[in-house]
Design a protein around this motif. Structure first.
Motif, PDB file in Angstrom:
ATOM      1  N   ALA A  73     -36.174 -19.540   2.159  1.00  0.00           N
ATOM      2  CA  ALA A  73     -35.179 -18.809   1.367  1.00  0.00           C
ATOM      3  C   ALA A  73     -35.641 -17.371   1.125  1.00  0.00           C
ATOM      4  CB  ALA A  73     -34.933 -19.520   0.045  1.00  0.00           C
ATOM      5  N   ALA A  74     -36.933 -17.189   0.882  1.00  0.00           N
ATOM      6  CA  ALA A  74     -37.474 -15.842   0.661  1.00  0.00           C
ATOM      7  C   ALA A  74     -37.348 -14.982   1.918  1.00  0.00           C
ATOM      8  CB  ALA A  74     -38.931 -15.930   0.229  1.00  0.00           C
ATOM      9  N   GLU A  75     -37.417 -15.633   3.082  1.00  0.00           N
ATOM     10  CA  GLU A  75     -37.275 -14.908   4.344  1.00  0.00           C
ATOM     11  C   GLU A  75     -35.810 -14.678   4.710  1.00  0.00           C
ATOM     12  OE1 GLU A  75     -39.306 -17.267   7.220  1.00  0.00           O
ATOM     13  OE2 GLU A  75     -41.280 -16.912   6.337  1.00  0.00           O
ATOM     14  N   GLY A  76     -34.906 -15.275   3.952  1.00  0.00           N
ATOM     15  CA  GLY A  76     -33.479 -15.123   4.222  1.00  0.00           C
ATOM     16  C   GLY A  76     -32.964 -16.059   5.299  1.00  0.00           C
ATOM     17  N   SER A  77     -33.659 -17.152   5.527  1.00  0.00           N
ATOM     18  CA  SER A  77     -33.273 -18.110   6.564  1.00  0.00           C
ATOM     19  C   SER A  77     -31.934 -18.770   6.239  1.00  0.00           C
ATOM     20  CB  SER A  77     -34.341 -19.190   6.698  1.00  0.00           C
ATOM     21  OG  SER A  77     -33.917 -20.205   7.571  1.00  0.00           O
ATOM     22  N   GLN A  78     -31.100 -18.912   7.244  1.00  0.00           N
ATOM     23  CA  GLN A  78     -29.805 -19.580   7.087  1.00  0.00           C
ATOM     24  C   GLN A  78     -29.969 -21.098   7.052  1.00  0.00           C
ATOM     25  OE1 GLN A  78     -26.760 -18.068   6.632  1.00  0.00           O
ATOM     26  NE2 GLN A  78     -28.037 -16.247   6.408  1.00  0.00           N
ATOM     27  N   LEU A  79     -31.123 -21.586   7.471  1.00  0.00           N
ATOM     28  CA  LEU A  79     -31.369 -23.024   7.504  1.00  0.00           C
ATOM     29  C   LEU A  79     -31.211 -23.661   6.129  1.00  0.00           C
ATOM     30  CD1 LEU A  79     -32.347 -25.568   8.990  1.00  0.00           C
ATOM     31  CD2 LEU A  79     -34.668 -24.863   8.423  1.00  0.00           C
ATOM     32  N   VAL A  80     -31.788 -23.026   5.124  1.00  0.00           N
ATOM     33  CA  VAL A  80     -31.734 -23.577   3.770  1.00  0.00           C
ATOM     34  C   VAL A  80     -30.299 -23.574   3.250  1.00  0.00           C
ATOM     35  CG1 VAL A  80     -32.553 -23.280   1.412  1.00  0.00           C
ATOM     36  CG2 VAL A  80     -34.099 -22.884   3.310  1.00  0.00           C
ATOM     37  N   LYS A  81     -29.542 -22.538   3.580  1.00  0.00           N
ATOM     38  CA  LYS A  81     -28.154 -22.462   3.130  1.00  0.00           C
ATOM     39  C   LYS A  81     -27.297 -23.543   3.774  1.00  0.00           C
ATOM     40  CE  LYS A  81     -28.504 -17.534   2.276  1.00  0.00           C
ATOM     41  NZ  LYS A  81     -28.136 -16.206   2.703  1.00  0.00           N
ATOM     42  N   GLY A  82     -27.717 -24.053   4.918  1.00  0.00           N
ATOM     43  CA  GLY A  82     -26.961 -25.081   5.625  1.00  0.00           C
ATOM     44  C   GLY A  82     -27.238 -26.490   5.151  1.00  0.00           C
TER      45      GLY A  82
END
Length: 98
Positions: free
Chosen positions: A56-65
């Motif tokens: 999330a800190a890196e701005g990854s879309q994985l966590v949002k999915g």
């Protein structure tokens, strides 16, 4: 949604099938536990929470999915669990194994 536990290398992975969207949802913690060979779900959950914070800190879309869905826990209660569909789950595995 219907629950269908899966067996992978002798360990159970919780999964749900959503008939309306024809989609499988897998417990991310269970997948992490199998991939990292953690002895229990508590250690795997801590591992996933730390990884989730970093992503999330890196701005990854994985966590949002990832979505939280109710699944039966070890104490036999329905608890919210981070879940991902198969394509998102495969992306999560690359983060766990690197």
């Amino acid at each position: 949604m219907q629950t269908f536990p899966a067996d992978f290398e002798g360990q159970s992975i919780r999964r749900l099938y959503d008939e309306a969207t024809d989609t499988w949802w897998f417990s991310v913690v269970d997948v992490v536990q199998v991939l990292t060979q953690q002895p229990d779900d508590l250690t795997a959950r801590k591992y996933w929470n730390q990884l989730k914070r970093r992503l999330a800190a890196e701005g990854s879309q994985l966590v949002k999915g990832c979505h939280q869905l109710k699944m039966r826990a070890a104490d036999d209660k329905q608890r919210l669990t981070d879940c991902a569909t198969t394509p998102r789950g495969w992306r999560a595995t690359t983060c766990v194994t690197t």
